[in-house]
Design a protein around this motif. Structure first.
Motif, PDB file in Angstrom:
ATOM      1  N   GLU A  12       0.827  -1.217   0.000  1.00  0.00           N
ATOM      2  CA  GLU A  12       0.000   0.000   0.000  1.00  0.00           C
ATOM      3  C   GLU A  12       0.862   1.269   0.000  1.00  0.00           C
ATOM      4  O   GLU A  12       0.500   2.262  -0.602  1.00  0.00           O
ATOM      5  N   VAL A  13       2.077   1.251   0.683  1.00  0.00           N
ATOM      6  CA  VAL A  13       2.983   2.400   0.714  1.00  0.00           C
ATOM      7  C   VAL A  13       3.917   2.276  -0.473  1.00  0.00           C
ATOM      8  O   VAL A  13       4.728   1.355  -0.548  1.00  0.00           O
ATOM      9  N   THR A  14       3.840   3.228  -1.445  1.00  0.00           N
ATOM     10  CA  THR A  14       4.568   3.128  -2.710  1.00  0.00           C
ATOM     11  C   THR A  14       6.070   3.019  -2.549  1.00  0.00           C
ATOM     12  O   THR A  14       6.702   2.159  -3.192  1.00  0.00           O
ATOM     13  N   PRO A  15       6.745   3.846  -1.715  1.00  0.00           N
ATOM     14  CA  PRO A  15       8.209   3.746  -1.613  1.00  0.00           C
ATOM     15  C   PRO A  15       8.700   2.401  -1.130  1.00  0.00           C
ATOM     16  O   PRO A  15       9.880   2.095  -1.278  1.00  0.00           O
ATOM     17  N   LEU A  16       7.827   1.599  -0.539  1.00  0.00           N
ATOM     18  CA  LEU A  16       8.251   0.308  -0.017  1.00  0.00           C
ATOM     19  C   LEU A  16       7.998  -0.832  -0.984  1.00  0.00           C
ATOM     20  O   LEU A  16       8.276  -1.985  -0.668  1.00  0.00           O
ATOM     21  N   GLN A  17       7.450  -0.515  -2.156  1.00  0.00           N
ATOM     22  CA  GLN A  17       7.260  -1.564  -3.128  1.00  0.00           C
ATOM     23  C   GLN A  17       8.619  -2.112  -3.578  1.00  0.00           C
ATOM     24  O   GLN A  17       9.605  -1.373  -3.673  1.00  0.00           O
ATOM     25  N   ALA A  18       8.663  -3.418  -3.843  1.00  0.00           N
ATOM     26  CA  ALA A  18       9.931  -4.059  -4.197  1.00  0.00           C
ATOM     27  C   ALA A  18      10.573  -3.398  -5.404  1.00  0.00           C
ATOM     28  O   ALA A  18      11.803  -3.182  -5.458  1.00  0.00           O
ATOM     29  N   GLU A  19       9.739  -3.032  -6.407  1.00  0.00           N
ATOM     30  CA  GLU A  19      10.280  -2.409  -7.606  1.00  0.00           C
ATOM     31  C   GLU A  19      10.923  -1.060  -7.284  1.00  0.00           C
ATOM     32  O   GLU A  19      11.987  -0.720  -7.822  1.00  0.00           O
ATOM     33  N   GLU A  22      14.261  -1.633  -5.340  1.00  0.00           N
ATOM     34  CA  GLU A  22      15.308  -2.120  -6.233  1.00  0.00           C
ATOM     35  C   GLU A  22      15.791  -1.022  -7.174  1.00  0.00           C
ATOM     36  O   GLU A  22      16.993  -0.911  -7.458  1.00  0.00           O
ATOM     37  N   ALA A  23      14.880  -0.176  -7.628  1.00  0.00           N
ATOM     38  CA  ALA A  23      15.256   0.919  -8.528  1.00  0.00           C
ATOM     39  C   ALA A  23      16.164   1.923  -7.806  1.00  0.00           C
ATOM     40  O   ALA A  23      17.152   2.404  -8.370  1.00  0.00           O
ATOM     41  N   ALA A  24      15.797   2.222  -6.557  1.00  0.00           N
ATOM     42  CA  ALA A  24      16.628   3.160  -5.783  1.00  0.00           C
ATOM     43  C   ALA A  24      18.010   2.568  -5.521  1.00  0.00           C
ATOM     44  O   ALA A  24      19.040   3.267  -5.593  1.00  0.00           O
ATOM     45  N   ARG A  52      18.156  12.304   3.384  1.00  0.00           N
ATOM     46  CA  ARG A  52      17.074  12.634   2.446  1.00  0.00           C
ATOM     47  C   ARG A  52      17.113  11.780   1.191  1.00  0.00           C
ATOM     48  O   ARG A  52      16.433  12.078   0.208  1.00  0.00           O
ATOM     49  N   SER A  53      17.887  10.698   1.220  1.00  0.00           N
ATOM     50  CA  SER A  53      17.961   9.814   0.054  1.00  0.00           C
ATOM     51  C   SER A  53      16.686   8.983  -0.050  1.00  0.00           C
ATOM     52  O   SER A  53      15.949   8.801   0.934  1.00  0.00           O
ATOM     53  N   PRO A  54      16.367   8.433  -1.252  1.00  0.00           N
ATOM     54  CA  PRO A  54      15.139   7.618  -1.420  1.00  0.00           C
ATOM     55  C   PRO A  54      15.073   6.431  -0.462  1.00  0.00           C
ATOM     56  O   PRO A  54      14.006   6.152   0.100  1.00  0.00           O
ATOM     57  N   GLN A  79      18.500  -4.514   3.273  1.00  0.00           N
ATOM     58  CA  GLN A  79      19.445  -5.131   2.352  1.00  0.00           C
ATOM     59  C   GLN A  79      19.883  -4.147   1.265  1.00  0.00           C
ATOM     60  O   GLN A  79      21.064  -4.095   0.895  1.00  0.00           O
ATOM     61  N   ALA A  80      18.948  -3.349   0.798  1.00  0.00           N
ATOM     62  CA  ALA A  80      19.286  -2.368  -0.245  1.00  0.00           C
ATOM     63  C   ALA A  80      20.242  -1.311   0.300  1.00  0.00           C
ATOM     64  O   ALA A  80      21.244  -0.958  -0.347  1.00  0.00           O
ATOM     65  N   ARG A  81      19.988  -0.794   1.488  1.00  0.00           N
ATOM     66  CA  ARG A  81      20.877   0.223   2.083  1.00  0.00           C
ATOM     67  C   ARG A  81      22.253  -0.365   2.386  1.00  0.00           C
ATOM     68  O   ARG A  81      23.282   0.296   2.210  1.00  0.00           O
ATOM     69  N   GLY A  82      22.283  -1.647   2.853  1.00  0.00           N
ATOM     70  CA  GLY A  82      23.568  -2.270   3.117  1.00  0.00           C
ATOM     71  C   GLY A  82      24.406  -2.415   1.863  1.00  0.00           C
ATOM     72  O   GLY A  82      25.629  -2.215   1.886  1.00  0.00           O
ATOM     73  N   ALA A  83      23.724  -2.791   0.752  1.00  0.00           N
ATOM     74  CA  ALA A  83      24.447  -2.944  -0.508  1.00  0.00           C
ATOM     75  C   ALA A  83      25.028  -1.613  -0.972  1.00  0.00           C
ATOM     76  O   ALA A  83      26.168  -1.544  -1.462  1.00  0.00           O
ATOM     77  N   VAL A  84      24.251  -0.549  -0.793  1.00  0.00           N
ATOM     78  CA  VAL A  84      24.730   0.784  -1.204  1.00  0.00           C
ATOM     79  C   VAL A  84      25.926   1.215  -0.340  1.00  0.00           C
ATOM     80  O   VAL A  84      26.939   1.691  -0.849  1.00  0.00           O
ATOM     81  N   ASN A  85      25.824   1.059   0.967  1.00  0.00           N
ATOM     82  CA  ASN A  85      26.914   1.452   1.864  1.00  0.00           C
ATOM     83  C   ASN A  85      28.187   0.656   1.590  1.00  0.00           C
ATOM     84  O   ASN A  85      29.300   1.191   1.634  1.00  0.00           O
ATOM     85  N   GLN A  86      28.025  -0.637   1.322  1.00  0.00           N
ATOM     86  CA  GLN A  86      29.187  -1.467   1.004  1.00  0.00           C
ATOM     87  C   GLN A  86      29.843  -1.015  -0.290  1.00  0.00           C
ATOM     88  O   GLN A  86      31.069  -0.947  -0.387  1.00  0.00           O
TER      89      GLN A  86
END
Length: 365
Positions: A12-19, A22-24, A52-54, A79-86
């Motif tokens: 229901e919350v758009t920013p939390l959709q898997a797509e 993954e895009a962010a 203020r990042s996505p 997992q997405a934030r960890g991948a970015v930080n790494q």
């Protein structure tokens, strides 16, 4: 009775959709890979891993989900934030290594190349000491007088009451120029400047005469064939030894510190009568516990120079009426005064031109 409501929409919350997550993440990873330097990577960190990042904003929306959906959404975003930080950390290590290698290449200095760098010149300590003494006399209202170092025999000796048979005229003390019948010498003291002053001026006269002088002394730790003197001359009405004593006490206090005074010991000089040797109170022990003082060697006093009331014969020779005027004169070594001030035991470094010696005494540019 109704049971718990298990019906919910986990997307229901758009920013939390898997797509969206993954895009962010993919956008952040592409930006990290494209960062060409540390400044660019810093901006990527702000844009894709900052507050203020996505992904950071998506993480804030987790609290709006029903409890049953929070775990899955939290894992996805984490997992997405960890991948970015790494990715940022890995890219930063690579860029820092490249930066250090580039610095080693661009900032390398070839120490074998010739250099045009020259050490800055400086003024000699004796020059500074001479100017300090001159400033002291100028502050007292005196004038500074100078004269040639190659001087007429009459001005160097006869005008100062040193007769033809005086020992100072012998070859053992004086540098004579050739031919001898010209009667020209290298001045043995700056007293000829005093004679020149009296011949060209009308009293009252208050002058100090610093400069180089020459005598046929051996060159050792305490003697040199060339050295520096300062002499003072006062010619006025009513001048006495008391004026001389006060002037020398003031000079000693200015050179060696407050509380340093002088004493007179009877002596003889052809150009003054009466004459005295001048001692300055030891500026190390100040006369207290002198027995253990290495500077004055238990005396409490240090020999400084000579002085006295100007001999009337000198006044007459220089055209001054001794019935109207009297005066005093004194002389001491500038080099010796410098050695006193800095506790030096060897005179020779003053004349050997080693810039390291000059720099050690606060050489001014």
């Amino acid at each position: 009775m109704s049971g718990p409501n298990t019906d919910y929409d986990p997307v229901e919350v758009t920013p939390l959709q898997a797509e969206q997550v993954e895009a962010a993440r993919d956008a952040a990873l592409e930006a990290v890979a494209a960062a060409a330097d540390l400044d660019a990577l810093k901006q990527v960190r702000i844009d894709h891993a900052g507050d203020r990042s996505p992904l950071a904003l998506a993480n804030r929306e987790i609290g709006a989900l029903p409890p049953q959906a929070r775990k899955e959404a939290g894992q996805r975003v984490g997992q997405a934030r960890g991948a970015v930080n790494q990715a940022i950390a890995t890219r930063q290590a690579v860029l820092e290594a490249e930066h250090e290698e580039r610095m080693l290449v661009e900032e390398t200095v070839d120490v074998t190349l010739p250099t045009d760098r020259r050490r800055r010149g400086g003024r000699h300590p004796i020059t500074l000491q001479s100017e300090l003494i001159a400033d002291i006399f100028v502050a007292m209202g005196w004038e500074i007088a100078e004269g040639p170092v190659v001087e007429a025999e009459w001005l160097n000796f006869d005008a100062l009451n040193l007769g033809p048979d005086h020992p100072a005229r012998t070859m053992q003390d004086t540098f004579w120029t050739e031919p001898a019948d010209r009667h020209i010498v290298l001045r043995t003291q700056t007293s000829p400047v005093q004679a020149r002053t009296m011949l060209t001026r009308t009293p009252p006269i208050y002058v100090a005469c610093p400069g180089r002088v020459f005598r046929t002394d051996e060159y050792d730790a305490t003697h040199s064939p060339m050295f520096h003197q300062v002499e003072g001359l006062v010619v006025d009405e009513g001048i006495t030894m008391a004026h001389l004593k006060g002037s020398l006490d003031h000079l000693a206090a200015q050179l060696f510190g407050e509380g340093i005074d002088t004493r007179f010991r009877p002596s003889y000089f052809p150009f003054t009568e009466p004459s005295a040797e001048v001692d300055v109170r030891c500026f190390v022990c100040r006369g207290v516990d002198a027995d253990s003082c290495r500077t004055c060697r238990g005396e409490g006093w240090i020999e400084w120079g000579g002085c006295g009331v100007v001999n009337p014969r000198v006044l007459v020779a220089c055209g001054v009426d001794p019935e109207v005027y009297s005066g005093f004169a004194f002389g001491m070594g500038i080099d010796r005064s410098f050695m006193f001030r800095h506790n030096l035991e060897d005179l020779r470094p003053l004349f050997e031109g080693d810039v390291r010696f000059s720099a050690a005494f606060g050489t001014e540019i």
